[in-house]
Scaffold this motif. Structure first.
Motif, mmCIF file in Angstrom:
data_model
loop_
_atom_site.group_PDB
_atom_site.id
_atom_site.type_symbol
_atom_site.label_atom_id
_atom_site.label_comp_id
_atom_site.label_asym_id
_atom_site.label_seq_id
_atom_site.Cartn_x
_atom_site.Cartn_y
_atom_site.Cartn_z
ATOM 1 N N SER A 29 0.255 7.317 9.350
ATOM 2 C CA SER A 29 -0.743 6.832 10.567
ATOM 3 C C SER A 29 -2.134 6.610 9.658
ATOM 4 C CB SER A 29 -0.905 7.812 11.561
ATOM 5 O OG SER A 29 -1.562 9.079 11.003
ATOM 6 N N TYR A 30 -2.227 6.600 8.318
ATOM 7 C CA TYR A 30 -3.588 6.347 7.801
ATOM 8 C C TYR A 30 -3.712 4.983 7.537
ATOM 9 C CZ TYR A 30 -7.127 6.612 4.106
ATOM 10 O OH TYR A 30 -8.235 6.247 3.519
ATOM 11 N N GLU A 31 -4.918 4.714 7.579
ATOM 12 C CA GLU A 31 -5.339 3.308 7.643
ATOM 13 C C GLU A 31 -6.417 3.274 6.507
ATOM 14 O OE1 GLU A 31 -7.060 1.525 11.174
ATOM 15 O OE2 GLU A 31 -5.241 1.950 12.280
ATOM 16 N N LEU A 32 -6.060 2.213 5.468
ATOM 17 C CA LEU A 32 -7.110 2.069 4.298
ATOM 18 C C LEU A 32 -8.390 1.484 5.003
ATOM 19 C CD1 LEU A 32 -4.480 -0.002 2.215
ATOM 20 C CD2 LEU A 32 -5.161 2.332 1.871
ATOM 21 N N VAL A 33 -9.387 2.235 4.053
ATOM 22 C CA VAL A 33 -10.678 1.608 4.199
ATOM 23 C C VAL A 33 -11.244 1.125 3.036
ATOM 24 C CG1 VAL A 33 -10.900 3.465 5.824
ATOM 25 C CG2 VAL A 33 -11.342 4.275 3.480
ATOM 26 N N PRO A 34 -12.399 0.369 3.137
ATOM 27 C CA PRO A 34 -12.957 0.089 1.896
ATOM 28 C C PRO A 34 -13.103 0.974 0.740
ATOM 29 C CG PRO A 34 -14.085 -1.163 3.627
ATOM 30 C CD PRO A 34 -13.134 0.117 4.213
ATOM 31 N N GLY A 35 -12.723 0.852 -0.603
ATOM 32 C CA GLY A 35 -12.880 1.755 -1.443
ATOM 33 C C GLY A 35 -11.619 2.477 -2.029
ATOM 34 N N ASP A 36 -10.607 2.420 -0.871
ATOM 35 C CA ASP A 36 -9.435 2.948 -1.222
ATOM 36 C C ASP A 36 -8.559 2.179 -2.382
ATOM 37 O OD1 ASP A 36 -9.853 5.125 0.278
ATOM 38 O OD2 ASP A 36 -8.723 4.275 2.004
ATOM 39 N N LYS A 37 -7.743 2.906 -3.188
ATOM 40 C CA LYS A 37 -6.697 2.119 -4.036
ATOM 41 C C LYS A 37 -5.295 2.419 -3.760
ATOM 42 C CE LYS A 37 -10.470 1.757 -7.732
ATOM 43 N NZ LYS A 37 -10.660 1.960 -8.968
ATOM 44 N N VAL A 38 -4.406 1.473 -3.523
ATOM 45 C CA VAL A 38 -3.095 1.814 -3.653
ATOM 46 C C VAL A 38 -2.703 2.254 -4.913
ATOM 47 C CG1 VAL A 38 -0.864 0.849 -2.689
ATOM 48 C CG2 VAL A 38 -2.953 0.507 -1.692
ATOM 49 N N ILE A 39 -1.758 3.189 -5.140
ATOM 50 C CA ILE A 39 -1.209 3.766 -6.316
ATOM 51 C C ILE A 39 0.500 3.081 -6.237
ATOM 52 C CG2 ILE A 39 -0.107 5.412 -7.982
ATOM 53 C CD1 ILE A 39 -2.561 7.209 -6.690
ATOM 54 N N VAL A 40 0.760 2.151 -7.358
ATOM 55 C CA VAL A 40 2.232 1.846 -7.349
ATOM 56 C C VAL A 40 2.992 2.086 -8.589
ATOM 57 C CG1 VAL A 40 1.387 -0.146 -5.612
ATOM 58 C CG2 VAL A 40 1.372 -0.674 -8.053
ATOM 59 N N ILE A 41 4.393 1.639 -8.188
ATOM 60 C CA ILE A 41 5.063 1.999 -9.495
ATOM 61 C C ILE A 41 5.607 0.341 -9.671
ATOM 62 C CG2 ILE A 41 7.099 2.710 -10.438
ATOM 63 C CD1 ILE A 41 7.139 4.882 -8.823
ATOM 64 N N ALA A 42 5.178 0.009 -10.992
ATOM 65 C CA ALA A 42 5.444 -1.662 -11.227
ATOM 66 C C ALA A 42 5.942 -1.772 -12.826
ATOM 67 C CB ALA A 42 4.389 -2.424 -11.079
ATOM 68 N N GLU A 43 6.455 -2.931 -13.037
ATOM 69 C CA GLU A 43 6.916 -3.027 -14.490
ATOM 70 C C GLU A 43 5.724 -3.264 -15.319
ATOM 71 O OE1 GLU A 43 9.274 -6.483 -16.986
ATOM 72 O OE2 GLU A 43 9.160 -6.674 -14.950
ATOM 73 N N ASP A 44 4.651 -3.832 -14.927
ATOM 74 C CA ASP A 44 3.352 -3.876 -15.915
ATOM 75 C C ASP A 44 2.153 -3.839 -14.931
ATOM 76 O OD1 ASP A 44 1.690 -3.862 -17.852
ATOM 77 O OD2 ASP A 44 2.805 -5.455 -18.903
ATOM 78 N N ASN A 45 0.995 -3.739 -15.437
ATOM 79 C CA ASN A 45 -0.074 -3.972 -14.549
ATOM 80 C C ASN A 45 -0.766 -5.091 -14.210
ATOM 81 O OD1 ASN A 45 -0.975 -5.010 -17.014
ATOM 82 N ND2 ASN A 45 -2.914 -3.676 -17.393
ATOM 83 N N ASP A 46 0.240 -6.392 -14.684
ATOM 84 C CA ASP A 46 -0.131 -7.705 -14.318
ATOM 85 C C ASP A 46 1.022 -8.351 -13.620
ATOM 86 O OD1 ASP A 46 1.107 -7.799 -16.663
ATOM 87 O OD2 ASP A 46 -0.137 -9.182 -17.528
ATOM 88 N N SER A 47 2.060 -7.304 -13.425
ATOM 89 C CA SER A 47 3.334 -8.052 -13.004
ATOM 90 C C SER A 47 3.354 -8.050 -11.612
ATOM 91 C CB SER A 47 4.498 -6.977 -13.518
ATOM 92 O OG SER A 47 4.546 -5.735 -12.984
ATOM 93 N N TYR A 48 2.380 -7.599 -10.573
ATOM 94 C CA TYR A 48 2.489 -7.522 -9.266
ATOM 95 C C TYR A 48 1.317 -8.155 -8.415
ATOM 96 C CZ TYR A 48 -0.030 -3.174 -9.564
ATOM 97 O OH TYR A 48 -0.770 -2.294 -9.681
ATOM 98 N N SER A 49 1.244 -8.375 -7.380
ATOM 99 C CA SER A 49 0.021 -8.643 -6.481
ATOM 100 C C SER A 49 0.161 -8.365 -5.095
ATOM 101 C CB SER A 49 -0.518 -10.081 -6.842
ATOM 102 O OG SER A 49 0.509 -10.954 -6.536
ATOM 103 N N ALA A 50 -0.775 -8.014 -4.369
ATOM 104 C CA ALA A 50 -0.552 -8.136 -3.098
ATOM 105 C C ALA A 50 -0.548 -9.345 -2.282
ATOM 106 C CB ALA A 50 -1.882 -7.344 -2.328
ATOM 107 N N LYS A 51 0.533 -9.191 -1.329
ATOM 108 C CA LYS A 51 0.994 -10.529 -0.479
ATOM 109 C C LYS A 51 0.581 -10.063 0.859
ATOM 110 C CE LYS A 51 2.958 -12.133 -4.294
ATOM 111 N NZ LYS A 51 2.322 -13.445 -5.065
#
Length: 238
Positions: A29-51
């Motif tokens: 139920s949590y809603e993101l607010v300005p300043g929050d950062k999403v933690i993800v598991i990805a291949e590299d720090n530039d291999s993904y982007s938000a869609k």
């Protein structure tokens, strides 16, 4: 929930709040607010982007199957100085009615329960595990063959206390027991036995890595040189 569908090339696992606090698997139920950062598991720090979030129906989850608790029938080869701790731990994790068969030539069966009692364990107080003693050298085929090899669901081979002063002798004895057990198991692996096994054959084969339906085995090796030799031998390491 929408965040999960915004990163097709990554897997969101948590949030770093604006205050710096990190929470993994936050509430749905949590809603993101300005300043929050999403933690993800990805291949590299530039291999993904938000869609843009996707709208889809995941469907119903698969039915939850309750775990099947099966009585164990384990073979313990050898007698360690801390065998009491091993039995106490097994008693905590196995199903009631399980059995631990101990075979060694180091100590006569009629003296073992007394030895355990002197170490602080009364086998009559075990709630789930029944201890059954056998006498014999586990590296001798006729001694092991007299046991119900096909019925054991697991096997642990210890460096016997009889060889505690000679690690190379202890390791050679353990390896001889291991190879002998596997050979006896293969000879007991028949269509009739497979149909009676408590475990699924495919799962057993996957566990032991041999492609054959045999119970999992743990073998204690003390000398580091022996350990290195085994790690390079697929037949022994499996």
């Amino acid at each position: 929930k929408q965040v999960l569908t915004c990163f097709p090339e990554a897997v969101p696992i948590g949030i770093q709040f604006a205050c710096g606090e990190v929470v993994l698997k936050p509430e749905w139920s949590y809603e993101l607010v300005p300043g929050d950062k999403v933690i993800v598991i990805a291949e590299d720090n530039d291999s993904y982007s938000a869609k843009e979030p996707l709208d889809f129906d995941p469907g119903d989850p698969p039915p939850l199957k309750p775990p099947v608790n099966v009585q164990e029938k384990m073979l313990l080869c050898g007698w360690r100085c801390d065998i009491r701790d091993v039995l106490e731990m097994l008693d905590k994790i196995v199903v009631k009615g399980s059995e631990a068969h101990i075979m060694t030539h180091y100590l006569a069966p009629e003296l073992r329960n007394q030895s355990l009692l002197e170490d602080g364990l009364d086998v009559n107080t075990l709630k789930n595990l029944k201890v059954i003693h056998h006498f014999g050298n586990t590296s001798v085929r006729r001694k092991l063959a007299a046991l119900p090899i096909a019925e054991f669901t697991a096997c642990m081979i210890f460096a016997d206390e009889a060889f505690q002063m000679d690690t190379l002798h202890a390791d050679s004895h353990s390896l001889a027991t291991l190879l002998l057990m596997r050979d006896l198991q293969r000879k007991h692996t028949s269509k009739d036995r497979r149909s009676k096994m408590r475990f699924d054959n495919d799962k057993l084969a996957e566990l032991n890595g041999t492609g054959e339906a045999m119970c999992p085995m743990i073998c204690e090796i003390m000398d580091p040189h022996t350990q290195k030799t085994i790690s390079h031998n697929p037949h022994l390491s499996n």
